[in-house]
Scaffold this motif. Structure first.
Motif, short mmCIF file in Angstrom:
data_model
loop_
_atom_site.label_atom_id
_atom_site.label_comp_id
_atom_site.label_asym_id
_atom_site.label_seq_id
_atom_site.Cartn_x
_atom_site.Cartn_y
_atom_site.Cartn_z
N GLU A 33 -9.04 1.03 5.03
CA GLU A 33 -10.15 0.91 6.28
C GLU A 33 -11.43 0.98 6.15
O GLU A 33 -11.51 1.60 6.30
N GLY A 34 -12.10 0.92 5.02
CA GLY A 34 -13.50 1.34 5.17
C GLY A 34 -13.22 2.90 4.49
O GLY A 34 -12.64 2.86 3.25
N ALA A 35 -13.69 3.91 5.11
CA ALA A 35 -13.62 5.03 4.94
C ALA A 35 -12.19 5.40 5.93
O ALA A 35 -12.30 7.25 5.70
N THR A 36 -11.30 4.83 6.79
CA THR A 36 -10.21 5.56 7.27
C THR A 36 -8.70 5.14 6.23
O THR A 36 -9.03 4.25 6.19
N ARG A 37 -7.90 6.07 6.73
CA ARG A 37 -6.79 5.51 5.98
C ARG A 37 -5.94 6.36 7.30
O ARG A 37 -6.32 7.19 8.17
N ALA A 62 1.32 -7.15 4.39
CA ALA A 62 0.04 -7.28 5.23
C ALA A 62 -1.54 -6.68 3.53
O ALA A 62 -1.15 -5.88 2.94
N THR A 63 -1.63 -8.43 3.18
CA THR A 63 -2.56 -7.46 2.30
C THR A 63 -3.77 -6.81 2.09
O THR A 63 -3.89 -6.20 3.99
N GLY A 64 -4.59 -6.12 0.87
CA GLY A 64 -5.32 -4.71 1.91
C GLY A 64 -5.23 -4.36 1.00
O GLY A 64 -4.95 -4.08 -0.01
N GLN A 65 -6.21 -3.01 1.17
CA GLN A 65 -6.03 -2.04 0.00
C GLN A 65 -5.41 -0.63 0.86
O GLN A 65 -5.07 -0.53 2.07
N TYR A 66 -4.65 -0.15 0.11
CA TYR A 66 -3.69 1.40 0.16
C TYR A 66 -4.11 2.19 -0.51
O TYR A 66 -4.77 2.35 -1.73
N GLU A 67 -3.47 3.33 -0.39
CA GLU A 67 -3.03 5.13 -1.32
C GLU A 67 -2.03 4.98 -0.91
O GLU A 67 -1.12 5.39 0.13
N LEU A 68 -1.20 5.62 -2.53
CA LEU A 68 0.02 6.41 -2.38
C LEU A 68 -0.46 7.61 -2.60
O LEU A 68 -0.16 7.43 -3.96
#
Length: 121
Positions: A33-37, A62-68
């Motif tokens: 979320e923005g600059a926060t992981r 939930a939809t959104g941005q993720y990182e593996l």
């Protein structure tokens, strides 16, 4: 009338250098979320290079941005292959977005000197 498919996130890892699934690789999942992981979970691949359950599903999806983040370096070191230090590839982050309630499959194809990914099915 067709029922809407619930969202879920899955992954698997294939070792293209050995031609086998990458068993025992640790993977971390973050919500971005923005600059926060925010770390959601970590798992370890099974003998088939897959996770035993979806990374996200049901109420957790939930939809959104993720990182593996794939801990490829630990896996590659444990493989016993003669590798330089520092490794060319160590931690491999893949940042992606999920825009709808659907199945997102984010696989990793890995070798000591390269990797690729794609949206699978």
């Amino acid at each position: 009338m067709a029922q809407a498919q619930a969202g879920r996130l899955t992954t698997h890892v294939l070792d293209t250098a050995s031609g086998k699934p990458a068993a025992g690789m640790k993977i971390e999942l973050y919500a971005v979320e923005g600059a926060t992981r925010r770390k959601i979970k970590d798992v370890v691949t099974n003998a088939d290079g897959r996770c035993d359950a979806p990374m996200l599903q049901g109420d957790d999806f939930a939809t959104g941005q993720y990182e593996l983040v794939f801990m490829a370096g630990d896996y590659l070191r444990a493989s016993g292959a003669a590798l330089p230090e520092p490794l060319f590839l160590d931690q491999i982050p893949i940042r992606f977005g999920m825009a709808e309630q659907a199945h997102y499959h984010v696989p990793l194809l890995i070798s000591p000197f390269g990797y690729s990914t794609y949206r699978g099915s």
